[in-house]
Design an enzyme around this catalytic site. Structure first.
Site, PDB file in Angstrom:
ATOM      1  N   ASP A 235       0.632  -1.229   0.032  1.00 32.09           N
ATOM      2  CA  ASP A 235      -0.087  -0.236   0.235  1.00 32.09           C
ATOM      3  C   ASP A 235       0.960   1.478   0.107  1.00 32.09           C
ATOM      4  O   ASP A 235       1.900   1.050   0.058  1.00 32.09           O
ATOM      5  CB  ASP A 235      -0.715  -0.038   1.146  1.00 32.09           C
ATOM      6  CG  ASP A 235      -2.093   0.425   1.200  1.00 32.09           C
ATOM      7  OD1 ASP A 235      -2.098   1.571   0.409  1.00 32.09           O
ATOM      8  OD2 ASP A 235      -2.750  -0.443   1.344  1.00 32.09           O
TER       9      ASP A 235
ATOM     10  N   ASP B  13     -10.192   3.810  -3.529  1.00 32.50           N
ATOM     11  CA  ASP B  13     -10.424   2.336  -3.572  1.00 32.50           C
ATOM     12  C   ASP B  13     -12.508   1.917  -3.847  1.00 32.50           C
ATOM     13  O   ASP B  13     -12.872   3.036  -4.010  1.00 32.50           O
ATOM     14  CB  ASP B  13     -10.884   2.225  -1.764  1.00 32.50           C
ATOM     15  CG  ASP B  13      -9.389   1.438  -1.002  1.00 32.50           C
ATOM     16  OD1 ASP B  13      -8.734   1.654  -1.981  1.00 32.50           O
ATOM     17  OD2 ASP B  13      -9.685   0.928   0.061  1.00 32.50           O
TER      18      ASP B  13
HETATM   19  C1  GLA Z   1      -5.930   0.490   1.577  1.00 30.16           C
HETATM   20  C2  GLA Z   1      -5.564   0.074   0.303  1.00 30.16           C
HETATM   21  C3  GLA Z   1      -7.351  -0.987   0.333  1.00 30.16           C
HETATM   22  C4  GLA Z   1      -6.653  -1.880   1.672  1.00 30.16           C
HETATM   23  C5  GLA Z   1      -6.685  -0.491   2.590  1.00 30.16           C
HETATM   24  C6  GLA Z   1      -6.181  -1.033   4.537  1.00 30.16           C
HETATM   25  O1  GLA Z   1      -6.472   2.085   0.985  1.00 30.16           O
HETATM   26  O2  GLA Z   1      -6.634   0.804  -1.101  1.00 30.16           O
HETATM   27  O3  GLA Z   1      -7.143  -2.192  -0.647  1.00 30.16           O
HETATM   28  O4  GLA Z   1      -5.822  -2.335   1.223  1.00 30.16           O
HETATM   29  O5  GLA Z   1      -5.232   0.497   2.336  1.00 30.16           O
HETATM   30  O6  GLA Z   1      -6.131  -0.563   4.421  1.00 30.16           O
END
Ligand code: GLA
Length: 437
Positions: free
Chosen positions: A182, A237
């Site tokens: 991430d 996301d």
């Molecule tokens: C980010 C990523 C998600 C998930 C969260 C976890 O937002 O884009 O897919 O992995 O972190 O905290």
């Protein structure tokens, strides 16, 4: 004389190539110039082949699996992961291709140990991550894990920054096969260099790992990540909705639109599809198929379109409690075959007009997938006149309705289908021999 380089080429602490090269040159100052040059380039070549690469031969088709985040977020533990794996064997998902089981954020203890090692939360994972990896491997799965290129993960657990080589060794010792990495809390770090550091660390640790960059498209990873990872997130996301939006999260239709508008242009080279291929995929985020917030039609359309754009198929639902209809969507082998097509060419939006979109994808052997999405708020009769696609078709084709598993005649005749709101028709076209034409 035998020359012993003073420069440490294999210094795990190096973060980018510039100081590394400077060290190399400084370390060689005592040698005459031609010799220096030869040694410089020979060493550079060695360093490049030994280091600057990702593991090749992995993810030749988009990775398939399951990830804990979309449904469970922080509420994870080893029992959930084991039960999920067991269910995916019983319900046929593993055999349909979903082999990477990825434990997302919040598996870590809040602090590293005294030696700086990353450790699992002993309450959630009392048997430890090696035992979990062994369990998954014994059941025919591959083991995936999440962490972050910043100092902390998005949920506030220890991130990998400055610990890349140490963490890569740890992951290898646990049997990790897939790392989702991430981008929270990265400060002023340069994305490309940071992800390259982790790529090199994984490579040095020696265990082949699919490296999944989760940098949300902020630094256009499609332009540089082909040699760094096997897939890269292209947006923020996804959320379980058709076109709703929250600050950081978008419904799947908005995410789909973004794939197309991130790079402007026209035709098959429009959008970011041109950057994807075997071993290096655009990742429009994990599936919301089967989650609350989507109708069955929206789940089917989401799945179809992810297959059209050669997306990784990482389930994000609770597979232990899913309806037969959702199960049948996720395990339909003919639809999955479109996603996993060996040609590895991402599909593209051929036409967007009021009430519908037409997406097309070239498949191996001259076949083509065509997906017609009803974007309207009500059911509609959508006419597909194949002649509008004459610029991209090569002669006549037999037409098959992939979801209904029915042959539908040929592209010589237009057809009209009744399509529910936000549902799709998914066609597979197979070329007819010229003699039939
Ligand atoms: C980010 C990523 C998600 C998930 C969260 C976890 O937002 O884009 O897919 O992995 O972190 O905290």
């Amino acid at each position: 004389m035998v020359w012993v380089p003073r420069c440490n080429l294999f210094d795990p602490a190096r973060n980018n190539d510039t100081p590394f090269l400077r060290t190399l040159v400084d370390g060689c100052h005592a040698i005459d110039l031609p010799m220096k040059k030869t040694l410089f380039f020979a060493t550079l070549l060695l360093a490049t082949t030994a280091w600057a690469q990702k593991f090749e031969g992995l993810a030749l088709t988009p990775p398939m699996g399951w990830n804990s985040w979309n449904t469970f977020a922080a509420n994870i533990d080893e029992n959930l992961i084991r039960e999920t794996a067991d269910t995916m064997i019983a319900n046929g998902m593993r055999d349909a291709g979903y082999v990477y089981i990825v434990v997302d954020d919040c598996w870590e203890a809040k602090e590293r140990d005294a030696a700086g090692n990353i450790v699992a939360d002993p309450k959630k994972f009392p048997s430890g991550m090696k035992a979990l990896g062994d369990y998954l491997h014994s059941k025919g799965f591959k083991f995936g894990i999440h962490n972050c290129a910043g100092t902390e993960t998005c949920a506030g657990f220890p991130g990998g920054r400055g610990h890349e080589y140490q963490d890569a060794l740890k992951y290898a010792s646990w049997g990790v096969d897939y790392l989702k990495y991430d981008w929270c809390n990265h400060g002023t770090a340069d994305a490309r260099e940071t992800y390259k550091t982790m790529r090199d660390a994984l490579h040095k640790a020696g265990r082949p790992v699919v490296f999944s960059l989760c940098e949300w498209g902020q630094n256009k990873p499609w332009e540089w990540a082909k040699d760094v990872g096997h897939l890269w997130r292209t947006t923020g996301d996804i959320m379980s909705a058709y076109d709703a939006r929250q600050r950081w999260e978008n419904g799947w239709k908005l995410i789909l639109d973004l794939q197309y508008t991130l790079v402007p242009g026209e035709g098959p080279d429009d959008g970011i599809g041109q950057y994807a291929g075997p071993g290096h995929w655009n990742d429009p985020d994990m599936l919301e198929v089967g989650n609350k917030g989507l109708t069955l039609a929206e789940s089917r359309a989401h799945f179809s379109l992810w297959c059209m754009i050669a997306a990784p198929l990482i389930a994000g639902n609770d597979v232990r409690h899913m309806s037969k209809e959702v199960h049948d969507i996720m395990t339909d082998k003919n639809v999955i075959a479109i996603d996993q097509d060996p040609l590895g060419k991402q599909g593209w939006r051929f036409r967007a007009e009021t009430g519908r979109e037409i997406w097309v994808r070239d498949l191996a052997g001259g076949d083509m997938a065509v997906c017609v999405l009803n974007t309207g708020a009500t059911a509609a009769d959508l006419t597909t006149d194949w002649s509008v696609m004459s610029s991209i078709l090569h002669g006549d084709y037999a037409v098959r309705d992939v979801w209904a598993k029915k042959d539908l005649g040929t592209t010589r005749t237009p057809r009209t289908d009744h399509v529910e709101s936000h549902d799709v028709m998914l066609f597979r076209l197979s070329r007819l021999p010229p003699s039939d034409g």
